[in-house]
Design an enzyme around this catalytic site. Sequence first.
Site, short mmCIF file in Angstrom:
data_model
loop_
_atom_site.label_atom_id
_atom_site.label_comp_id
_atom_site.label_asym_id
_atom_site.label_seq_id
_atom_site.Cartn_x
_atom_site.Cartn_y
_atom_site.Cartn_z
NE ARG A 28 0.58 1.55 4.36
CZ ARG A 28 1.84 1.89 4.38
NH1 ARG A 28 2.49 2.16 3.25
NH2 ARG A 28 2.52 1.91 5.52
CG ASP A 37 -1.86 2.75 11.89
OD1 ASP A 37 -1.00 3.34 12.59
OD2 ASP A 37 -1.56 1.78 11.15
CG ASP A 176 0.82 -0.94 6.96
OD1 ASP A 176 0.38 0.19 6.75
OD2 ASP A 176 1.91 -1.16 7.52
#
Length: 461
Positions: A28, A37, A176
Site C-alpha cells: 500500500r 492508525d 497496512d
Amino acid sequence: MEIKEFLINKFKDIFHRDPVYFAFAPGRTNLIGEHLDYNNCPVFPFAIDLRISACFSCRDDNVIRIVDADGIHGERTFEAVDSVAPYPDGDWGNYPKAAVQGIISDGKIKAPYRGFDAVIYSTVPAAGGMSSSSAFVVLSSLLFSTANGISYPKMELSALTAAAERYVGTQGGGMDQTASINGMAGKVLKIGFSPLSCTPYPVPEGVSFVVADTLIKARKSKEALTYYNSKPIECRLAAAVLRRKLPPYLKKPLTVGFLGDLSPEKTGLTEAEIDRAVFSVLKETEYTYEEIAAVLETDVETVQKEYCLMADGTPLPQPENGFALAARTRHVLTEWRRVDRCAAAMERGDAETVGRLMNESHASCRDNGDFSCPELNALTEIARKAGALGSRMTGAGRGGCTVSLVRNGDVEAFTDRIRSEYYDRYLKETHPEIGEEAKKNAVFTVYPSDGASVFPLSREN
Ligand code: NG1
C-alpha cells in the site's frame, strides 16, 4: 511471462505436482494520515499494483513450507501448532508465522491443523514503507485459512492480521493490513478504526501518484523496532497524561483512551478549544520518566509496565531528549484534520488542495513527529520543485519512499528530474555506497488497485 505462470512453473519444479491455488496481497501507499492508525485516528491509503503472490497446495500434515521463487531468501519450513515459536528477530519467516499464530489463536479452527506448500514472489520493495511485511502477513493468512477450509469476512481478517503482525514485535495499528485486504481499483480508502471501517474515495481526474524510494532502508527489525515502537509509546503516554488532566476543560464526560478520542463530538469542544485545552495541559518541552510518573501520581516502574513495554518485555529506554508528548500530540491532531480535509478535497476532485495537505503533512511528520530523515526531506523538496502538487514521506519513515501527486502530463519530466537531482546528484554525494543498479527502478507510478484475493487454479494449468 506473467507472475502466475512463473509461479506455477516454479511450484511444479520444486514440489513435483500441480499447485491448486493462486493468491496475492498488495502493498500500500499511504496518501496522508501518517502514524495515526495506532491512535485510532483515520488514515487515507490505497492498495497498489505491486504485490506478493503465491501458488500453493494444501498438505495432509501440519507442515508449512514456503519457498521464495527468486531464490534470494531461500525457504522456511515450520509446523502449525498451538504455539508457534518465532525465528530469530528480523527473519522473514516470522511474517507467515505471525499469520498462522493469529489464525490459530482466533480459535475458529482446531488442531490438527493443515499445512501447505507454497512458492512466493514479491514485487513490493522491501523496507520501503510500502508495507511489504503486512502484504506477506495478509497473503499467509489467506494461504493458511484456505488450507484449513475457512474464509474470513474482509473486516474480520483486517482486524485479525493487524493484531497478528504484532507477533514480530511491532506495535503498529491496522492501516497496512486493512488497505491490503480492502483495496479497490481506482479508489483511495479512508480507514477508520473505531469501529473499523473503510470508505472508498475517487482519485481526482488527470493526476498520478508517483512513488520515489530514498533507497535508505526503513527496516522494522532490531534497533529500528525501538525507533518505531517509541512513537506509539509516546502517544500512549500523552493519552495517559490527558486522561488525567484534561477532564476539567471538557464539555462532555470522557475517558481519554487514545489520542483519537479528542474529537469535537467526544469532547464537546471546537477544534480550536481542543488545541487550547490540550496544549495548556501538555508542556512543550520533553518529559522524563520521572515527570510522567509525577503527573500520573505513580512511580516510574508502573509507568513503564503500563505503557512502555517492548515485545521482549523490557521497557523502552527514555529517548535521548525525553518523551516529546506535546509535539507528537500536535502531529496527531493536525494530521487527523488533514485526513478529513483531504477526503473532502478528493470528493470535490480538488487535486491542488490534496497536494497542499500532503506538503503540510510532510512538514508535520518532520517537525512534530520526528518520523522523517534528511533523504526524505531532500527528495520531497526536489519533488515539489520538479512540479509535484504535493509530496510527502509515506509509511513509517526514517527512510523508505515518498509519494508525490503529479499531473499526468508532467509525470515524465517529473521523473527525469527526480532521477537527475536526487539519484544522480544528492544520493551520489551523500551515499556514494548506493550502486546504480538500485537506482534504476526507484521511481515509478503506482495505481490504486484491488485488495488481496485467493482463487483456485483451473485444471489446464
Ligand atoms: P510501514 O510503513 O509498513 O512500516 C508502519 C505501521 C503502520 C503505520 C505506519 C505509519 C506496521 C505493520 N505498520 O507502516 O501501522 O503506523 O507505520 O503510518 O506496524
